[in-house]
Design a protein around this motif. Sequence first.
Motif, PDB file in Angstrom:
ATOM      1  N   PRO A  41      -1.177   5.371   2.804  1.00  0.00           N
ATOM      2  CA  PRO A  41      -2.004   4.546   1.895  1.00  0.00           C
ATOM      3  C   PRO A  41      -3.185   5.303   1.303  1.00  0.00           C
ATOM      4  O   PRO A  41      -3.710   4.915   0.263  1.00  0.00           O
ATOM      5  N   ASN A  53      -1.862   5.763  -4.669  1.00  0.00           N
ATOM      6  CA  ASN A  53      -1.312   4.568  -4.021  1.00  0.00           C
ATOM      7  C   ASN A  53      -2.209   3.345  -4.179  1.00  0.00           C
ATOM      8  O   ASN A  53      -1.757   2.216  -3.987  1.00  0.00           O
ATOM      9  N   ALA A  54      -3.466   3.572  -4.512  1.00  0.00           N
ATOM     10  CA  ALA A  54      -4.392   2.447  -4.688  1.00  0.00           C
ATOM     11  C   ALA A  54      -4.974   2.400  -6.096  1.00  0.00           C
ATOM     12  O   ALA A  54      -5.885   1.618  -6.361  1.00  0.00           O
ATOM     13  N   LYS A  88       0.820  -1.226   0.000  1.00  0.00           N
ATOM     14  CA  LYS A  88       0.000   0.000   0.000  1.00  0.00           C
ATOM     15  C   LYS A  88       0.847   1.266   0.000  1.00  0.00           C
ATOM     16  O   LYS A  88       0.325   2.357  -0.252  1.00  0.00           O
TER      17      LYS A  88
END
Length: 454
Positions: A324, A329-330, A185
């Motif tokens: 995260p 980041n995702a 993450k």
Amino acid sequence: MKLRKAASFAIALTVVTGLLAGCSKGNSTNSAVKEDKGNGGTQTEQASKDVKLTFFNTSAEVNTVFEELFKKYHEQNPQVTIELIPTPIGGAQLEKFQSLLASGNPATIVNLDAGTILQYKDDFLDLEPEKAKYEELTNPGAIDGALLDGQFLGIPWTAQGYGLLYNKRAVEEGIGGAFDPASVKTRDDLEAVFKKIEASGKAPVMLHGADWSLGAHYLGLTYSLQSQKVEDNRKFVEELKNGQVKLTENPQFTGLMDTFDLLKKYNARKSDPLVADYNRDSADFAKGAAAFYFMGDWSWAVIGTLEGRDADFGILPLPISNNPEDFGNAQVAYSEPKLFAIDDSKSTPEQQEAAKAFIEWMVSSEDGQKAIITDMGLSMPYKDLKAQSTNIMSNAVSEYVKQGNIINIGVINYLPQDYWAKTGAAMQKYLVGNIDRQGLAQEVQDYWKSYAGK
């Protein structure tokens, strides 16, 4: 619709009547035939029945697939003949398009980068009347993502994504156990995985050194990560042009470059980082010589048919910080890079109607979808898909798309044609240590300032 070729009011009225009679394939030509029969014109009747289209293709690696599609469509619609105008892979495509346009012989249909269509938007048909139909056919947001300055000028037909590809076998052998991609993450999470893989004697990551990869795909994320809205990202680029941005103070740029330093450190090609052999890098990753690869799902064109490759692959977002929750980041980078557009400079109304019908058939029929998804190995931003993809990586990208975890990189449609080559060259200097972070930021800022007021 403009009727640029109308020689007289009577002829124009005949054509308009034919168009209003129906928009489904073949209807426009049949209606024109009926009108012309009253005039007793046998030659006109034949000309109205037979429509020839030309198709300018910049997805050169799939020329033969398109040609097979044209044959199949002609079998079902014998009045329509489609001729391919091929282009070479990776070079002189834009020049060829410009040459055809300048010579007054443009293709009826083009498969072009969205940015090129925007650049020549006055030469393409406004597809606004078709927009509602395609909003029904496509996934939510797909048509909004294809709009250029708010206009519907090109029909999306493929979607691509990129980030950190991973070779499951290589990662799991490196870390000594099962790999859960959701465990990465943050940047520190990624480095922890890299360290384990390196300790096992394997190369953690492949960093391709070509300017297009470094300038467009890596550094280009700086412009797309500023906001989830393309308009906000366009404003950021304008601020760069006006000298209002210091990249070394921009958290998206510094975060990206901190992660780039990590990729440099663990790069399988660090002894010769500019070798930039795309086929070799892709093949080595596919066989496990590196566990991760900063690249996109298009690499399946090399990997998919490779003998001796591994079987399981996936994709991770590229973490740019240790929070995260930070945007990026995702999410994986995502775009609809190519659009189908229809000429509005020389093509006749009958050709334009036939072109619309062919494009709709290509993106919605079983034959068309099988060619794009199965034979080309591409993903489509459409509902009700009737074909199965063999591209493991595009399937992985699709999962992020379904969850809405994407970075819309549509801002690149508004960037100058040379941005990736010029800024990519600066990234190459940084990669081999010829300039430091400050020097890189200065070169990139200087490039954008050269476009101030443009």
